[in-house]
Enzyme design. Structure first.
Site, PDB file in Angstrom:
ATOM      1  CB  THR A  50       6.186  -7.076   7.660  1.00 36.39           C
ATOM      2  OG1 THR A  50       5.019  -6.921   8.487  1.00 36.39           O
ATOM      3  CG2 THR A  50       5.817  -6.833   6.224  1.00 36.39           C
ATOM      4  CB  SER A 101       3.474  -1.773   2.306  1.00 38.20           C
ATOM      5  OG  SER A 101       3.680  -1.209   1.042  1.00 38.20           O
ATOM      6  CE1 TYR A 164      -2.164   0.184   6.667  1.00 40.63           C
ATOM      7  CE2 TYR A 164      -2.330   2.572   6.465  1.00 40.63           C
ATOM      8  CZ  TYR A 164      -2.026   1.455   7.219  1.00 40.63           C
ATOM      9  OH  TYR A 164      -1.593   1.595   8.515  1.00 40.63           O
ATOM     10  CB  VAL A 192       4.456   4.728  15.211  1.00 40.60           C
ATOM     11  CG1 VAL A 192       4.989   4.148  16.527  1.00 40.60           C
ATOM     12  CG2 VAL A 192       2.945   4.961  15.298  1.00 40.60           C
ATOM     13  CG  ASN A 223      11.255  11.463  -1.410  1.00 40.05           C
ATOM     14  OD1 ASN A 223      11.555  10.642  -0.556  1.00 40.05           O
ATOM     15  ND2 ASN A 223      11.582  11.315  -2.679  1.00 40.05           N
ATOM     16  NE  ARG A 230       3.966  12.432   6.573  1.00 41.52           N
ATOM     17  CZ  ARG A 230       3.551  13.213   5.585  1.00 41.52           C
ATOM     18  NH1 ARG A 230       3.167  14.453   5.832  1.00 41.52           N
ATOM     19  NH2 ARG A 230       3.506  12.773   4.340  1.00 41.52           N
TER      20      ARG A 230
HETATM   21  N1  LIG Z   1       4.113   2.365  12.081  1.00 45.62           N
HETATM   22  C1  LIG Z   1       3.278   3.387  11.901  1.00 45.62           C
HETATM   23  O1  LIG Z   1       3.691   4.552  11.810  1.00 45.62           O
HETATM   24  C2  LIG Z   1       1.780   3.142  11.835  1.00 45.62           C
HETATM   25  C3  LIG Z   1       0.957   4.245  11.597  1.00 45.62           C
HETATM   26  C4  LIG Z   1      -0.412   4.030  11.537  1.00 45.62           C
HETATM   27  C5  LIG Z   1      -0.936   2.774  11.747  1.00 45.62           C
HETATM   28  N2  LIG Z   1      -0.097   1.702  11.966  1.00 45.62           N
HETATM   29  C6  LIG Z   1      -0.709   0.385  12.176  1.00 45.62           C
HETATM   30  O2  LIG Z   1      -0.116  -0.229  13.317  1.00 45.62           O
HETATM   31  C7  LIG Z   1      -0.118  -1.649  13.143  1.00 45.62           C
HETATM   32  C8  LIG Z   1       1.294  -2.195  13.359  1.00 45.62           C
HETATM   33  O3  LIG Z   1       2.157  -1.603  12.389  1.00 45.62           O
HETATM   34  P1  LIG Z   1       3.742  -1.759  12.408  1.00 45.62           P
HETATM   35  O4  LIG Z   1       4.311  -0.459  11.986  1.00 45.62           O
HETATM   36  O5  LIG Z   1       4.163  -2.376  13.668  1.00 45.62           O
HETATM   37  O6  LIG Z   1       3.939  -2.764  11.179  1.00 45.62           O
HETATM   38  P2  LIG Z   1       4.685  -4.197  11.082  1.00 45.62           P
HETATM   39  O7  LIG Z   1       4.669  -4.566   9.631  1.00 45.62           O
HETATM   40  O8  LIG Z   1       5.994  -4.125  11.764  1.00 45.62           O
HETATM   41  O9  LIG Z   1       3.706  -5.141  11.906  1.00 45.62           O
HETATM   42  C9  LIG Z   1       2.584  -5.789  11.348  1.00 45.62           C
HETATM   43  C10 LIG Z   1       2.611  -7.221  11.803  1.00 45.62           C
HETATM   44  O10 LIG Z   1       1.436  -7.892  11.331  1.00 45.62           O
HETATM   45  C11 LIG Z   1       1.810  -9.188  10.871  1.00 45.62           C
HETATM   46  N3  LIG Z   1       0.794  -9.628   9.901  1.00 45.62           N
HETATM   47  C12 LIG Z   1       0.520  -9.096   8.683  1.00 45.62           C
HETATM   48  N4  LIG Z   1      -0.481  -9.771   8.089  1.00 45.62           N
HETATM   49  C13 LIG Z   1      -0.859 -10.744   8.954  1.00 45.62           C
HETATM   50  C14 LIG Z   1      -1.842 -11.761   8.898  1.00 45.62           C
HETATM   51  N5  LIG Z   1      -2.622 -11.924   7.838  1.00 45.62           N
HETATM   52  N6  LIG Z   1      -1.965 -12.598   9.969  1.00 45.62           N
HETATM   53  C15 LIG Z   1      -1.150 -12.472  11.054  1.00 45.62           C
HETATM   54  N7  LIG Z   1      -0.191 -11.526  11.143  1.00 45.62           N
HETATM   55  C16 LIG Z   1      -0.052 -10.672  10.114  1.00 45.62           C
HETATM   56  C17 LIG Z   1       3.184  -8.990  10.272  1.00 45.62           C
HETATM   57  O11 LIG Z   1       3.931 -10.192  10.138  1.00 45.62           O
HETATM   58  C18 LIG Z   1       3.809  -8.026  11.259  1.00 45.62           C
HETATM   59  O12 LIG Z   1       4.460  -8.697  12.315  1.00 45.62           O
HETATM   60  C19 LIG Z   1      -0.678  -1.917  11.753  1.00 45.62           C
HETATM   61  O13 LIG Z   1      -2.050  -2.217  11.874  1.00 45.62           O
HETATM   62  C20 LIG Z   1      -0.484  -0.589  11.042  1.00 45.62           C
HETATM   63  O14 LIG Z   1      -1.423  -0.419  10.004  1.00 45.62           O
HETATM   64  C21 LIG Z   1       1.257   1.853  12.016  1.00 45.62           C
END
Ligand SMILES: NC(=O)c1ccc[n+]([C@@H]2O[C@H](COP(=O)([O-])OP(=O)(O)OC[C@H]3O[C@@H](n4cnc5c(N)ncnc54)[C@H](O)[C@@H]3O)[C@@H](O)[C@H]2O)c1
Length: 333
Positions: A50, A101, A164, A192, A223, A230
């Protein structure tokens, strides 16, 4: 002077080597940029599931010359050798790679398991073997599941409601028993938001989706009744939390978990009116379209951030309004 200001002052004279997994994604790319701006050396490991090359445009400017401070490893955390390669010589790991996701974690539970549990375990053990000092990982408020209204403390009972969230809880458990001498810290992020958050999927953050709607003159969809709340935290404050957690002076070591939010609950109705103001459309009579609540959506989510404040010195620096103004500004053509 806050602990964060102190660290930002001292870091440039003490460069460390940081690994950011998921560094081509939304949060990870902000981490990489912030660390590079502080004179740190950064290795990003990402498989671009992603993530996007464009998120690393600024970081890539640091990848030239004799001793470049930025290195991009296109690789997968499911591959132990690539995890080892990323961790070689590293001081700190900020583990953010994940399949993020929730719906996809239901559709592809094995993929969720391999990326979010096995991949996590690979990075945890590779970091330990490489002698990394501090391992910070992105957990999530999703581990709490449904909670009563009001701020949630880290000691609240957990109730993951998706594969997840199960994986995030498994990460926390693994870190608590397997980190050995390495300090492992899990950050339970609330919602975030900020520039580079992908509005492309219906399951992305509501702020990126609504921002795009408003900029394109489309009707935002709420929705439910709009009273869902939040705790929205701006991405630069998440960067702050990571740096504070990574460099925490704590002789006890072991695993620790912190809620990372602002502590403020914002309803979707309040959010929309703040977003209308941020996008300069407050007086235009924009009315949302109400649709049924999405199945599985949690009604309220609000962090108690007392622990992060007292043990890490964490102090969110951005109000919702400031964060929204920056987010909308970044999306304007
Ligand atoms: N955005 C939020 O509100 C939120 C809330 C809670 C937790 N998180 C956590 O924060 C982290 C970052 O989330 P984000 O919002 O930046 O999402 P994002 O999808 O933008 O970033 C995730 C990244 O991980 C990479 N990735 C996925 N699977 C991979 C693999 N097998 N090997 C190497 N790279 C891989 C993707 O290509 C992507 O660049 C995640 O762990 C997510 O669960 C995010």
């Amino acid at each position: 002077m806050s602990r964060y200001e102190e660290l930002r002052g001292s870091l440039p004279s003490t460069p460390l080597r940081w690994v950011v997994t998921g560094g081509a994604g939304f949060i990870g790319s902000h981490l990489a940029d912030a660390l590079l701006a502080l004179g740190q050396s950064v290795v990003v490991l990402d498989n671009f599931l992603t993530g996007r090359e464009s998120n690393l445009e600024a970081a890539c400017r640091h990848s030239f010359g004799q001793d470049p401070s930025f290195r991009l490893l296109k690789g997968d955390i499911r591959d132990m050798e690539q995890c080892r390669e990323a961790c070689r010589g590293a001081d700190v790991v900020l583990h953010h790679a994940a399949l993020v996701s929730v719906p996809r974690s239901f559709q592809e539970p094995h993929m969720n398991n391999s990326c979010n549990i096995t991949g996590f375990l690979n990075m945890l053990t590779a970091a330990q073997d490489a002698g990394v000092r501090s391992f910070v990982f992105a957990s999530s408020a999703a581990v709490y599941g449904r909670q009563p209204e009001g701020p949630i403390g880290e000691d609240a009972p957990l109730g993951p409601l998706s594969p997840y969230a199960v994986a995030k809880q498994a990460n926390e458990l693994y870190a608590s028993v397997l980190s050995g001498g390495m300090r492992a810290t899990g950050l339970r992020y609330m919602n975030v938001f900020g520039p580079r958050q992908d509005p492309g999927s219906p399951y992305s953050g509501v702020i990126s989706i609504w921002s795009r709607c408003l900029l394109e003159g489309k009707t935002p969809v709420v929705n439910g009744d709009g009273k869902t709340t939040r705790d929205f935290i701006y991405v630069d404050d998440v960067v702050q939390a990571n740096i504070l957690a990574a460099l925490r002076e704590d002789p006890k070591g072991g695993a620790s978990l912190f809620n990372i939010g602002t502590g403020r609950a914002v309803s979707l109705i309040e959010l929309l009116s703040a977003l209308l103001a941020a996008s300069g459309k407050a007086g235009e009579g924009v009315e949302p379209r109400y649709e049924p609540e999405r199945e599985g959506d949690i009604r309220h989510s609000q962090a108690d951030i007392t622990l992060a404040k007292s043990l890490l010195g964490f102090e969110p620096r951005y109000t919702l309004e400031e964060g929204l103004a920056r987010t909308v500004g970044s999306m304007r053509p």
